[in-house]
Design an enzyme around this catalytic site. Structure first.
Site, mmCIF file in Angstrom:
data_model
loop_
_atom_site.group_PDB
_atom_site.id
_atom_site.type_symbol
_atom_site.label_atom_id
_atom_site.label_comp_id
_atom_site.label_asym_id
_atom_site.label_seq_id
_atom_site.Cartn_x
_atom_site.Cartn_y
_atom_site.Cartn_z
ATOM 1 N N THR A 130 0.942 -1.362 0.128
ATOM 2 C CA THR A 130 0.038 0.048 0.023
ATOM 3 C C THR A 130 0.694 1.274 -0.100
ATOM 4 O O THR A 130 2.017 1.175 0.545
ATOM 5 C CB THR A 130 -0.891 -0.077 1.167
ATOM 6 O OG1 THR A 130 -1.422 1.111 1.503
ATOM 7 C CG2 THR A 130 -0.037 -0.303 2.532
ATOM 8 N N ASP A 131 0.455 2.318 -0.408
ATOM 9 C CA ASP A 131 1.080 3.761 -0.499
ATOM 10 C C ASP A 131 0.889 4.083 0.892
ATOM 11 O O ASP A 131 1.762 5.201 1.246
ATOM 12 C CB ASP A 131 0.439 4.802 -1.338
ATOM 13 C CG ASP A 131 -0.971 5.181 -1.089
ATOM 14 O OD1 ASP A 131 -1.721 4.284 -0.065
ATOM 15 O OD2 ASP A 131 -1.559 6.124 -1.741
ATOM 16 N N GLU A 132 0.223 3.538 2.022
ATOM 17 C CA GLU A 132 0.300 4.063 3.274
ATOM 18 C C GLU A 132 1.467 3.931 4.121
ATOM 19 O O GLU A 132 1.647 4.388 5.191
ATOM 20 C CB GLU A 132 -1.074 3.342 4.102
ATOM 21 C CG GLU A 132 -2.185 3.633 3.601
ATOM 22 C CD GLU A 132 -3.682 3.140 4.243
ATOM 23 O OE1 GLU A 132 -3.524 3.165 5.619
ATOM 24 O OE2 GLU A 132 -4.701 2.942 3.640
ATOM 25 N N TYR A 155 -1.809 -0.679 10.741
ATOM 26 C CA TYR A 155 -1.623 -1.710 9.829
ATOM 27 C C TYR A 155 -0.628 -0.951 8.767
ATOM 28 O O TYR A 155 -0.011 -2.026 8.229
ATOM 29 C CB TYR A 155 -3.216 -0.914 8.932
ATOM 30 C CG TYR A 155 -3.105 -1.326 7.428
ATOM 31 C CD1 TYR A 155 -3.151 -2.514 6.981
ATOM 32 C CD2 TYR A 155 -3.257 -0.472 6.608
ATOM 33 C CE1 TYR A 155 -3.342 -2.828 5.503
ATOM 34 C CE2 TYR A 155 -3.180 -0.617 5.267
ATOM 35 C CZ TYR A 155 -3.186 -2.105 4.613
ATOM 36 O OH TYR A 155 -2.972 -2.105 3.299
ATOM 37 N N LYS A 159 2.459 -3.199 7.143
ATOM 38 C CA LYS A 159 2.606 -3.783 5.816
ATOM 39 C C LYS A 159 3.977 -3.025 5.365
ATOM 40 O O LYS A 159 4.806 -3.569 4.634
ATOM 41 C CB LYS A 159 1.628 -2.764 4.930
ATOM 42 C CG LYS A 159 0.279 -3.439 4.973
ATOM 43 C CD LYS A 159 0.075 -4.690 4.284
ATOM 44 C CE LYS A 159 0.314 -4.740 2.740
ATOM 45 N NZ LYS A 159 0.035 -6.110 2.203
HETATM 46 N N1 LIG Z 1 -7.758 -1.848 -0.246
HETATM 47 C C1 LIG Z 1 -6.898 -1.148 -0.789
HETATM 48 O O1 LIG Z 1 -7.322 -0.120 -1.047
HETATM 49 C C2 LIG Z 1 -5.620 -1.327 -0.728
HETATM 50 C C3 LIG Z 1 -4.634 -0.616 -1.260
HETATM 51 C C4 LIG Z 1 -3.326 -0.953 -1.528
HETATM 52 C C5 LIG Z 1 -2.944 -2.100 -1.157
HETATM 53 N N2 LIG Z 1 -3.815 -2.919 -0.582
HETATM 54 C C6 LIG Z 1 -3.262 -4.419 -0.204
HETATM 55 O O2 LIG Z 1 -3.843 -5.335 -0.767
HETATM 56 C C7 LIG Z 1 -4.241 -6.728 -0.580
HETATM 57 C C8 LIG Z 1 -5.676 -6.979 -0.361
HETATM 58 O O3 LIG Z 1 -6.204 -5.897 0.058
HETATM 59 P P1 LIG Z 1 -7.931 -6.210 0.359
HETATM 60 O O4 LIG Z 1 -8.474 -4.818 0.310
HETATM 61 O O5 LIG Z 1 -8.322 -6.803 -1.005
HETATM 62 O O6 LIG Z 1 -8.122 -7.006 1.509
HETATM 63 P P2 LIG Z 1 -9.255 -7.960 2.118
HETATM 64 O O7 LIG Z 1 -9.424 -7.378 3.609
HETATM 65 O O8 LIG Z 1 -10.530 -7.451 1.377
HETATM 66 O O9 LIG Z 1 -8.946 -9.450 1.768
HETATM 67 C C9 LIG Z 1 -8.098 -10.007 2.416
HETATM 68 C C10 LIG Z 1 -8.098 -11.180 2.156
HETATM 69 O O10 LIG Z 1 -6.569 -11.894 2.874
HETATM 70 C C11 LIG Z 1 -7.471 -13.167 3.627
HETATM 71 N N3 LIG Z 1 -6.494 -13.325 4.701
HETATM 72 C C12 LIG Z 1 -6.530 -12.588 5.886
HETATM 73 N N4 LIG Z 1 -5.713 -12.977 6.806
HETATM 74 C C13 LIG Z 1 -5.275 -14.261 6.281
HETATM 75 C C14 LIG Z 1 -4.474 -15.307 6.792
HETATM 76 N N5 LIG Z 1 -3.747 -15.126 7.959
HETATM 77 N N6 LIG Z 1 -4.084 -16.403 6.121
HETATM 78 C C15 LIG Z 1 -4.562 -16.333 4.787
HETATM 79 N N7 LIG Z 1 -5.594 -15.656 4.223
HETATM 80 C C16 LIG Z 1 -5.789 -14.495 4.747
HETATM 81 C C17 LIG Z 1 -8.741 -12.690 4.031
HETATM 82 O O11 LIG Z 1 -9.494 -13.935 4.392
HETATM 83 C C18 LIG Z 1 -9.116 -12.040 2.742
HETATM 84 O O12 LIG Z 1 -9.938 -12.872 1.890
HETATM 85 C C19 LIG Z 1 -3.621 -6.570 1.259
HETATM 86 O O13 LIG Z 1 -2.334 -6.819 1.291
HETATM 87 C C20 LIG Z 1 -3.676 -4.720 1.308
HETATM 88 O O14 LIG Z 1 -2.626 -4.514 2.208
HETATM 89 C C21 LIG Z 1 -5.204 -2.846 -0.455
#
Ligand SMILES: NC(=O)c1ccc[n+]([C@@H]2O[C@H](COP(=O)([O-])OP(=O)(O)OC[C@H]3O[C@@H](n4cnc5c(N)ncnc54)[C@H](O)[C@@H]3O)[C@@H](O)[C@H]2O)c1
Length: 345
Positions: A130-132, A155, A159
Site C-alpha cells: 500500500t501507499d500508506e 496497519y 505492511k
Molecule cells: N484495499 C485497498 O485499498 C488496498 C490498497 C493498497 C494495497 N492493498 C493491499 O492489498 C491486499 C488486499 O487488500 P484487500 O482490500 O483486498 O483486503 P481484504 O481484507 O478485502 O482481503 C484480504 C483477504 O486475505 C485473507 N486473509 C487474511 N488473513 C489471512 C491469513 N492469515 N491467511 C490467509 N488468508 C488471510 C482474508 O480472508 C481475505 O480474503 C492487502 O495486502 C492490502 O494491504 C489494499
C-alpha cells in the site's frame, strides 16, 4: 502461468483471480476465509478447470510448504492481509501476526520451494502493498518509489515491515521478487466496512453517512479492476527486485468523494431528499493521514500502464453494482464489527 494468489477471496485478490483466469492463467487461491473473505467474489471462475481453492492460513508454515509442493506454482501474488486501518487501531496484534509473520512464512515457503526446484529464473514472488507505508503528505507533492517509509497506523506499519522482509529476501537469498505499493482501491465486491460501500449502503438505508473529521483527507482512488490489470503486468514485465507505485491519478477529498456518490445515487435511485443531507461529521481517526498521492511515472514509463477509468466512471459502475447485488452485500452486514464505529482508540 500457474499463479498462487494469497487472499484471493478478498476484495483485490478476487479481482486478480477473476482477471488471471479470464486471461488463461492457472490460479490457486489460498485464503484463510477470515471475516473479510467471501467466496462469492470468485464465483464467476469457481467452476473453471483453471481454478483451485486452498483454505489455509499464512500463519501456518506447514500448510504453506505442503501447498507449494503440491501445486508447484510459477509465481506467487501475495495479497493476504489484515487490511482495515480502524481494526488495526483496536487490535494491532492480528496485523503483526498475519501481515508481518504471515509474509515471513510465505517468503520462507517460497524460498524453500524455489531452491528445491533448482532456482528457476522465471519464478516470481509479487508482494502487494500500500501507499500508506509512506505516511502522509502535505497539500502538495506525491509519493515516489524513493519516498522514505514513515507509516503512521498499526496497519501501515505492519505492511511496511512486510515490504522490508520481501526486499531483504531478494538481496540476501536472491529470491526473485517484485513489489507494488498502491493507492486506495474501490469497486465491486468491496467489503462493506470501507468508506465507499459504507456510504452507498447507509445512503440506501436512510442512515447517516459518517465522514471522519472535516472530510478534508485526500486519497488517490483507483478502480480495483485497473489495479488487478497493473498487478498482472508487473508480475509479467516488472524488473526483478524493483517496486512500482500504482495510483489512480484521481485525487479527491473524502467530502468530495461522498458528495459524488450522493449525486450518482440521486440520479439512479432518487429519494425524497438529496442523499448529501445524510452526511454527518464524526470524531476523526487517531493518526489519520491527511493526504496520499502517487507519482505513477515509473509504472507508466517502464511498463506503459495507466488507469483506464476516471473516478466518476468507476464510482458510477460501483454504485450500479451495489444496487444490483444486494444478495452479495446484505449477509455481510451481519459479520462481526460491520456497521460499528471502530478505531477511535
Ligand atoms: N484495499 C485497498 O485499498 C488496498 C490498497 C493498497 C494495497 N492493498 C493491499 O492489498 C491486499 C488486499 O487488500 P484487500 O482490500 O483486498 O483486503 P481484504 O481484507 O478485502 O482481503 C484480504 C483477504 O486475505 C485473507 N486473509 C487474511 N488473513 C489471512 C491469513 N492469515 N491467511 C490467509 N488468508 C488471510 C482474508 O480472508 C481475505 O480474503 C492487502 O495486502 C492490502 O494491504 C489494499
Amino acid at each position: 502461468m500457474k499463479i498462487l494468489v494469497t487472499g484471493g477471496a478478498g476484495f483485490i485478490g478476487s479481482a486478480v483471480v477473476r482477471l488471471a483466469v479470464s486471461r488463461g492463467h492457472k490460479v490457486v487461491n489460498l485464503d484463510a476465509l477470515t471475516y473479510a473473505a467471501c467466496l462469492e467474489n470468485v464465483a464467476p471462475v469457481a467452476d473453471s478447470p483453471l481454478y483451485a481453492f486452498e483454505k489455509a492460513d499464512i500463519r501456518d508454515p506447514k500448510a504453506l510448504a505442503e501447498i507449494f509442493a503440491r501445486h508447484k506454482p510459477d509465481a506467487v501474488m501475495h495479497l493476504a492481509a489484515e487490511s482495515h486501518v480502524d481494526r488495526s487501531i483496536d487490535g494491532p496484534g492480528a496485523f503483526i501476526e498475519t501481515n508481518v509473520m504471515g509474509t515471513y512464512n510465505m517468503l520462507q515457503a517460497a524460498r524453500s520451494f524455489w531452491e528445491a526446484e533448482g532456482r528457476p529464473e522465471g519464478f516470481r514472488f509479487h508482494h502487494i502493498s500500500t501507499d500508506e507505508v509512506y505516511g502522509t503528505l502535505g497539500p502538495t507533492g506525491q509519493f515516489t518509489e524513493e519516498t522514505p517509509y514513515a507509516p503512521n497506523s498499526p496497519y501501515s506499519a505492519s505492511k511496511a515491515g512486510s515490504d522490508h522482509l520481501v526486499r531483504a529476501w531478494h538481496e540476501t537469498y536472491g529470491l526473485p521478487v517484485v513489489l507494488t505499493n498502491c493507492s486506495n482501491n474501490y469497486g465491486p465486491y468491496h467489503f462493506p466496512e470501507k468508506l465507499i460501500p459504507v456510504v452507498i449502503l447507509n445512503a440506501l438505508a436512510g442512515k447517516p453517512l459518517p465522514i471522519y473529521g472535516d472530510g478534508s483527507n485526500v486519497r488517490d482512488w483507483l478502480y480495483v479492476e485497473d489495479h488487478a490489470d497493473a498487478l498482472l503486468l508487473v508480475l509479467e514485465k516488472g524488473a526483478l527486485g524493483r517496486s512500482y507505485n500504482i495510483g489512480g491519478e484521481n485525487e479527491r477529498s473524502n467530502l468530495e468523494l461522498v458528495r459524488t456518490i450522493c449525486a450518482i445515487l440521486d440520479r439512479l435511485r432518487p429519494a425524497k431528499q438529496p442523499y448529501a443531507e445524510q452526511i454527518t461529521f464524526v470524531t476523526d481517526r487517531p493518526g489519520h493521514d491527511a493526504r496520499y498521492a502517487i507519482d505513477p511515472t515509473r509504472i507508466r514509463e517502464e511498463l506503459g500502464w495507466r488507469p483506464s477509468v476516471t473516478v466518476e466512471e468507476g464510482l458510477e459502475r460501483t454504485v450500479r453494482w451495489y444496487l444490483e447485488n444486494e444478495d452479495w452485500w446484505r449477509p455481510l452486514l451481519e459479520r462481526h464489527g460491520v456497521g460499528e464505529r471502530l478505531g477511535k482508540a
